[in-house]
Motif scaffolding. Structure first.
Motif, PDB file in Angstrom:
ATOM      1  N   TYR A  32      27.989  44.718  32.938  1.00 36.97           N
ATOM      2  CA  TYR A  32      28.025  43.511  32.101  1.00 36.97           C
ATOM      3  C   TYR A  32      27.210  43.626  30.813  1.00 36.97           C
ATOM      4  CZ  TYR A  32      29.997  41.711  36.409  1.00 36.97           C
ATOM      5  OH  TYR A  32      30.788  41.530  37.513  1.00 36.97           O
ATOM      6  N   PHE A  40      35.145  40.915  31.662  1.00 28.79           N
ATOM      7  CA  PHE A  40      35.127  40.145  32.902  1.00 28.79           C
ATOM      8  C   PHE A  40      35.716  38.752  32.676  1.00 28.79           C
ATOM      9  CE2 PHE A  40      33.203  37.134  35.873  1.00 28.79           C
ATOM     10  CZ  PHE A  40      33.887  37.559  37.005  1.00 28.79           C
ATOM     11  N   ILE A  43      39.286  39.119  32.869  1.00 28.99           N
ATOM     12  CA  ILE A  43      39.721  39.281  34.269  1.00 28.99           C
ATOM     13  C   ILE A  43      39.922  37.917  34.926  1.00 28.99           C
ATOM     14  CG2 ILE A  43      38.923  39.993  36.574  1.00 28.99           C
ATOM     15  CD1 ILE A  43      37.624  42.454  35.235  1.00 28.99           C
ATOM     16  N   TYR A  49      43.927  37.725  39.625  1.00 35.16           N
ATOM     17  CA  TYR A  49      42.527  37.503  40.023  1.00 35.16           C
ATOM     18  C   TYR A  49      42.294  36.003  40.193  1.00 35.16           C
ATOM     19  CZ  TYR A  49      37.458  38.250  40.159  1.00 35.16           C
ATOM     20  OH  TYR A  49      36.135  38.293  40.544  1.00 35.16           O
ATOM     21  N   LEU A  51      40.117  34.498  42.131  1.00 37.18           N
ATOM     22  CA  LEU A  51      38.792  34.159  42.657  1.00 37.18           C
ATOM     23  C   LEU A  51      38.078  33.063  41.851  1.00 37.18           C
ATOM     24  CD1 LEU A  51      36.317  36.970  43.794  1.00 37.18           C
ATOM     25  CD2 LEU A  51      35.534  34.959  42.564  1.00 37.18           C
ATOM     26  N   GLY A 155      30.746  32.206  42.717  1.00 36.32           N
ATOM     27  CA  GLY A 155      31.525  33.333  42.202  1.00 36.32           C
ATOM     28  C   GLY A 155      31.587  34.543  43.104  1.00 36.32           C
ATOM     29  N   SER A 156      31.092  34.430  44.344  1.00 36.89           N
ATOM     30  CA  SER A 156      31.087  35.563  45.277  1.00 36.89           C
ATOM     31  C   SER A 156      30.243  36.734  44.791  1.00 36.89           C
ATOM     32  CB  SER A 156      32.519  36.040  45.593  1.00 36.89           C
ATOM     33  OG  SER A 156      32.544  36.661  46.876  1.00 36.89           O
ATOM     34  N   THR A 157      29.225  36.441  43.997  1.00 40.07           N
ATOM     35  CA  THR A 157      28.308  37.513  43.591  1.00 40.07           C
ATOM     36  C   THR A 157      27.606  38.108  44.812  1.00 40.07           C
ATOM     37  OG1 THR A 157      28.008  36.392  41.488  1.00 40.07           O
ATOM     38  CG2 THR A 157      26.384  38.065  42.052  1.00 40.07           C
ATOM     39  N   ASN A 160      28.689  41.459  46.142  1.00 41.38           N
ATOM     40  CA  ASN A 160      28.302  42.744  45.553  1.00 41.38           C
ATOM     41  C   ASN A 160      27.140  43.397  46.294  1.00 41.38           C
ATOM     42  OD1 ASN A 160      28.921  41.570  42.177  1.00 41.38           O
ATOM     43  ND2 ASN A 160      30.268  42.699  43.526  1.00 41.38           N
ATOM     44  N   TYR A 200      41.919  43.699  41.882  1.00 36.18           N
ATOM     45  CA  TYR A 200      40.960  44.668  41.330  1.00 36.18           C
ATOM     46  C   TYR A 200      41.652  45.855  40.673  1.00 36.18           C
ATOM     47  CZ  TYR A 200      37.463  41.878  43.591  1.00 36.18           C
ATOM     48  OH  TYR A 200      36.656  40.826  43.943  1.00 36.18           O
ATOM     49  N   THR A 207      41.036  45.327  34.440  1.00 36.67           N
ATOM     50  CA  THR A 207      39.951  45.737  35.336  1.00 36.67           C
ATOM     51  C   THR A 207      39.621  47.223  35.133  1.00 36.67           C
ATOM     52  OG1 THR A 207      40.737  44.087  36.913  1.00 36.67           O
ATOM     53  CG2 THR A 207      39.129  45.684  37.720  1.00 36.67           C
ATOM     54  N   PHE A 210      37.420  47.299  32.197  1.00 34.32           N
ATOM     55  CA  PHE A 210      36.110  46.774  32.604  1.00 34.32           C
ATOM     56  C   PHE A 210      35.296  47.883  33.289  1.00 34.32           C
ATOM     57  CE2 PHE A 210      33.935  44.520  36.263  1.00 34.32           C
ATOM     58  CZ  PHE A 210      32.962  43.859  35.527  1.00 34.32           C
ATOM     59  N   MET A 246      35.335  49.731  43.914  1.00 32.28           N
ATOM     60  CA  MET A 246      35.841  50.243  42.634  1.00 32.28           C
ATOM     61  C   MET A 246      35.190  51.591  42.375  1.00 32.28           C
ATOM     62  SD  MET A 246      36.377  47.280  39.794  1.00 32.28           S
ATOM     63  CE  MET A 246      34.757  47.506  39.087  1.00 32.28           C
ATOM     64  N   GLU A 276      31.272  49.624  42.079  1.00 27.98           N
ATOM     65  CA  GLU A 276      31.082  48.250  42.576  1.00 27.98           C
ATOM     66  C   GLU A 276      31.671  48.118  43.975  1.00 27.98           C
ATOM     67  OE1 GLU A 276      33.264  44.963  40.654  1.00 27.98           O
ATOM     68  OE2 GLU A 276      31.378  43.887  40.490  1.00 27.98           O
ATOM     69  N   CYS A 278      32.796  44.914  46.639  1.00 23.73           N
ATOM     70  CA  CYS A 278      32.996  43.467  46.691  1.00 23.73           C
ATOM     71  C   CYS A 278      33.385  43.121  48.117  1.00 23.73           C
ATOM     72  CB  CYS A 278      34.101  43.033  45.729  1.00 23.73           C
ATOM     73  SG  CYS A 278      33.940  43.765  44.089  1.00 23.73           S
TER      74      CYS A 278
HETATM   75  C1  AVJ Z   1      31.756  38.733  39.466  1.00 27.49           C
HETATM   76  C2  AVJ Z   1      31.103  40.031  41.303  1.00 27.49           C
HETATM   77  C3  AVJ Z   1      32.472  38.155  41.653  1.00 27.49           C
HETATM   78  O1  AVJ Z   1      33.408  41.049  42.705  1.00 27.49           O
HETATM   79  O2  AVJ Z   1      35.200  39.993  42.140  1.00 27.49           O
HETATM   80  C4  AVJ Z   1      35.861  41.445  39.133  1.00 27.49           C
HETATM   81  C5  AVJ Z   1      33.325  41.245  39.687  1.00 27.49           C
HETATM   82  N1  AVJ Z   1      34.793  43.248  39.523  1.00 27.49           N
HETATM   83  N2  AVJ Z   1      36.719  42.463  39.029  1.00 27.49           N
HETATM   84  C6  AVJ Z   1      34.075  40.402  41.900  1.00 27.49           C
HETATM   85  C7  AVJ Z   1      34.636  41.951  39.450  1.00 27.49           C
HETATM   86  C8  AVJ Z   1      36.081  43.543  39.262  1.00 27.49           C
HETATM   87  C9  AVJ Z   1      33.447  40.040  40.556  1.00 27.49           C
HETATM   88  N3  AVJ Z   1      32.199  39.271  40.740  1.00 27.49           N
END
Ligand code: AVJ
Length: 316
Positions: A32, A40, A43, A49, A51, A155-157, A160, A200, A207, A210, A246, A276, A278
């Motif tokens: 980021y 992002f 995305i 996506y 989410l 945001g489902s952080t 991670n 993703y 993505t 990204f 990823m 990453e 998720c």
């Molecule tokens: C921001 C962590 C919630 O994990 O879905 C989106 C980041 N990475 N596409 C996720 C992300 C690839 C996203 N978060």
């Protein structure tokens, strides 16, 4: 032309992640920078996506129910607020019954400026440019008697974090809280594999851009010579771990130097860097997570269109 200031911690992390004997890794927090944050944002607009839209939809639809469940005198703290756009309906509902204080915590100063601009009419916004726990501690130290903290981690952080770190992180949050304080935790849920992969690995390649931008960032900030065309974006799902990973896969044998990290590293064909993970959850696992970390689950809202859960944890 204006090279950003050399970041010693970034250099150290790149070096340790790329010199691992097993799977090479780079921490997802470095995705980021300003380009990565813009990608992002893009995305979150992709049809594949769902989410972020699911997260926002639940908050829009249920902010009134949520606020009704809370004790009076709430102080809101949001960990990783970004621009705070998703939080507006909660602050609006709070505004109907009290003076609203909102502490957005984020490492991005520009996001915090946006929070103040966009939400300043609705709430006393006290931006905290800090890590999650530093920001939370600051807000907790300043609470007045009779105030209850509402911590938002959306945001489902949390996805991670690997499962052990997620537990450690929630325990660390709990330690800062008092019984009766609440945590609203947003988590993406397990769904059909093709749907998770498409989220993703979108066909427009946003993505992929990204993910590849992480190498571009290392080139820009650490004087490296990654050839981005020799790496390919990969998204995989591991059902046992319930997670998307990823990676960046090397298309050929290649040698890369990262001058500021004092590093020369080689990649064999098809070798990957994991950038990453998720995690995806099932609703019951969140009840267990609450119990393991000193909370009880009060309510859970689930989006039907894109399985996603907003869980309201109360500190016990
Ligand atoms: C921001 C962590 C919630 O994990 O879905 C989106 C980041 N990475 N596409 C996720 C992300 C690839 C996203 N978060």
């Amino acid at each position: 032309m204006f090279a950003p200031a050399f970041d010693a911690e970034f250099a150290r992390d790149v070096r340790s992640g790329l010199t691992r004997t097993q799977q090479k890794t780079l921490s997802c927090r470095y995705l980021y920078d300003s380009v990565g944050s813009a990608l992002f944002e893009a995305i979150t607009c992709l049809p594949e996506y769902g989410l972020t839209r699911a997260d926002a939809r639940i908050l829009n639809e249920h902010a009134a129910d949520l606020v009704e469940m809370l004790p009076p005198n709430i102080v809101t703290v949001e960990l990783g607020s970004g621009s705070g756009a998703k939080t507006r309906p909660i602050l609006e509902q709070l505004h109907r019954r009290q003076v609203v204080v909102y502490h957005p915590v984020d490492l991005s100063a520009s996001s915090l400026v946006k929070c103040v601009q966009d939400l300043g009419m609705l709430a006393g916004v006290i931006p905290l440019e800090a890590s999650y726990l530093e920001g939370l501690r600051y807000a907790a130290e300043r609470r007045a008697p009779g105030e209850t903290l509402l911590v938002l981690f959306l945001g489902s952080t949390i996805g991670n974090f690997d499962p052990d770190s997620a537990i450690d992180f929630l325990l660390a949050i709990r330690l800062v809280l008092q019984p009766g304080d609440v945590l609203l935790l947003g988590t993406d849920l397990v769904k059909p594999v093709e749907q998770m992969i498409a989220a993703y690995d979108d066909p427009a390649g946003v993505t992929a851009a990204f993910n590849l931008n992480l190498l571009a960032r290392i080139n820009r900030e650490l004087e490296a010579d990654f050839n981005l065309r020799q790496f390919e974006h990969v998204a995989r799902y591991t059902p046992e771990a319930q997670r998307i990973e990823m990676h960046l896969r090397s298309r050929e044998y290649q040698i890369v130097s990262v001058h500021q990290a004092n590093l020369i590293v080689d990649f064999v064909p098809n070798e990957t860097i994991c950038t990453e993970v998720c995690h995806k959850f099932i609703p019951d696992q969140l009840c267990t997570l609450a119990r393991t970390t000193g909370f009880r689950m009060q309510t859970q809202w689930i989006d039907e269109e894109w399985p996603f859960a907003e869980s309201l944890f109360v500190a016990v």
